[in-house]
Design a protein around this motif. Structure first.
Motif, PDB file in Angstrom:
ATOM      1  N   ALA A  34      -3.771 -19.774   7.375  1.00  0.00           N
ATOM      2  CA  ALA A  34      -4.813 -19.536   6.372  1.00  0.00           C
ATOM      3  C   ALA A  34      -4.370 -18.400   5.460  1.00  0.00           C
ATOM      4  N   VAL A  35      -4.590 -18.578   4.165  1.00  0.00           N
ATOM      5  CA  VAL A  35      -4.146 -17.586   3.185  1.00  0.00           C
ATOM      6  C   VAL A  35      -5.329 -16.716   2.779  1.00  0.00           C
ATOM      7  N   CYS A  36      -5.228 -15.451   3.131  1.00  0.00           N
ATOM      8  CA  CYS A  36      -6.242 -14.471   2.761  1.00  0.00           C
ATOM      9  C   CYS A  36      -5.623 -13.514   1.742  1.00  0.00           C
ATOM     10  N   VAL A  37      -6.226 -13.472   0.563  1.00  0.00           N
ATOM     11  CA  VAL A  37      -5.781 -12.532  -0.469  1.00  0.00           C
ATOM     12  C   VAL A  37      -6.930 -11.568  -0.736  1.00  0.00           C
ATOM     13  N   VAL A  38      -6.612 -10.282  -0.677  1.00  0.00           N
ATOM     14  CA  VAL A  38      -7.610  -9.243  -0.933  1.00  0.00           C
ATOM     15  C   VAL A  38      -7.085  -8.358  -2.062  1.00  0.00           C
ATOM     16  N   VAL A  39      -7.922  -8.149  -3.064  1.00  0.00           N
ATOM     17  CA  VAL A  39      -7.593  -7.244  -4.154  1.00  0.00           C
ATOM     18  C   VAL A  39      -8.582  -6.085  -4.073  1.00  0.00           C
ATOM     19  N   SER A  40      -8.042  -4.885  -3.928  1.00  0.00           N
ATOM     20  CA  SER A  40      -8.870  -3.677  -3.863  1.00  0.00           C
ATOM     21  C   SER A  40      -8.684  -2.886  -5.146  1.00  0.00           C
ATOM     22  N   ILE A  41      -9.806  -2.470  -5.722  1.00  0.00           N
ATOM     23  CA  ILE A  41      -9.784  -1.711  -6.974  1.00  0.00           C
ATOM     24  C   ILE A  41     -10.527  -0.404  -6.750  1.00  0.00           C
ATOM     25  N   ARG A  42      -9.822   0.684  -6.963  1.00  0.00           N
ATOM     26  CA  ARG A  42     -10.452   2.004  -6.864  1.00  0.00           C
ATOM     27  C   ARG A  42     -10.055   2.806  -8.094  1.00  0.00           C
ATOM     28  N   THR A  43     -11.025   2.946  -8.989  1.00  0.00           N
ATOM     29  CA  THR A  43     -10.809   3.751 -10.181  1.00  0.00           C
ATOM     30  C   THR A  43     -11.945   4.762 -10.255  1.00  0.00           C
ATOM     31  N   ALA A  44     -11.977   5.524 -11.346  1.00  0.00           N
ATOM     32  CA  ALA A  44     -13.026   6.525 -11.498  1.00  0.00           C
ATOM     33  C   ALA A  44     -14.419   5.906 -11.450  1.00  0.00           C
ATOM     34  N   ASP A  45     -14.567   4.678 -11.980  1.00  0.00           N
ATOM     35  CA  ASP A  45     -15.895   4.085 -12.028  1.00  0.00           C
ATOM     36  C   ASP A  45     -16.019   2.748 -11.288  1.00  0.00           C
ATOM     37  N   LEU A  46     -14.986   2.344 -10.561  1.00  0.00           N
ATOM     38  CA  LEU A  46     -15.044   1.103  -9.790  1.00  0.00           C
ATOM     39  C   LEU A  46     -14.532   1.321  -8.377  1.00  0.00           C
ATOM     40  N   ASP A  47     -15.199   0.705  -7.431  1.00  0.00           N
ATOM     41  CA  ASP A  47     -14.743   0.681  -6.044  1.00  0.00           C
ATOM     42  C   ASP A  47     -15.102  -0.703  -5.514  1.00  0.00           C
ATOM     43  N   MET A  48     -14.152  -1.630  -5.671  1.00  0.00           N
ATOM     44  CA  MET A  48     -14.409  -3.027  -5.344  1.00  0.00           C
ATOM     45  C   MET A  48     -13.331  -3.572  -4.427  1.00  0.00           C
ATOM     46  N   ARG A  49     -13.739  -4.531  -3.606  1.00  0.00           N
ATOM     47  CA  ARG A  49     -12.809  -5.244  -2.732  1.00  0.00           C
ATOM     48  C   ARG A  49     -13.196  -6.716  -2.793  1.00  0.00           C
TER      49      ARG A  49
END
Length: 102
Positions: A34-49
């Protein structure tokens, strides 16, 4: 900072070449994993996964997304990354466009 994780292999976006991303996804699919791709974004105004459907885990946060988060989520959906069987090139295209919107 943005990072890309495919399976157990994670790299900062600047080190994750498009070839690496495509090869990681295709190799796992060839091996029947199974292919799991996770993109994590941590900037001054974003904290997303964000993660593709084959990843184990829960849903998003408990509040509606703000305007910047909505742009990122819409881009994720535009590339079909919320659907099983997504194309490896769509991950690459998402990341290229993500750099532009951030």
């Amino acid at each position: 900072m943005i990072s890309v994780k495919v399976g157990n292999d994670e790299k900062p976006l600047d080190d994750a070449s498009s070839d690496w991303i495509v090869q990681q996804i295709e190799r796992r699919r060839r091996d029947g994993i199974a292919v799991c791709v996770v993109v994590s974004i941590r900037t001054a105004d974003l904290d997303m996964r964000m993660s593709t459907p084959e990843c184990a885990g829960g849903a998003g946060g408990g509040r509606p997304p703000n305007a910047r988060e909505r742009v990122v989520l819409e881009l994720w959906q535009k590339h079909g990354l919320n659907e099983a069987g997504f194309a490896p090139g769509h991950v690459v295209a998402f990341l290229v466009q993500l750099k532009r919107v951030l």
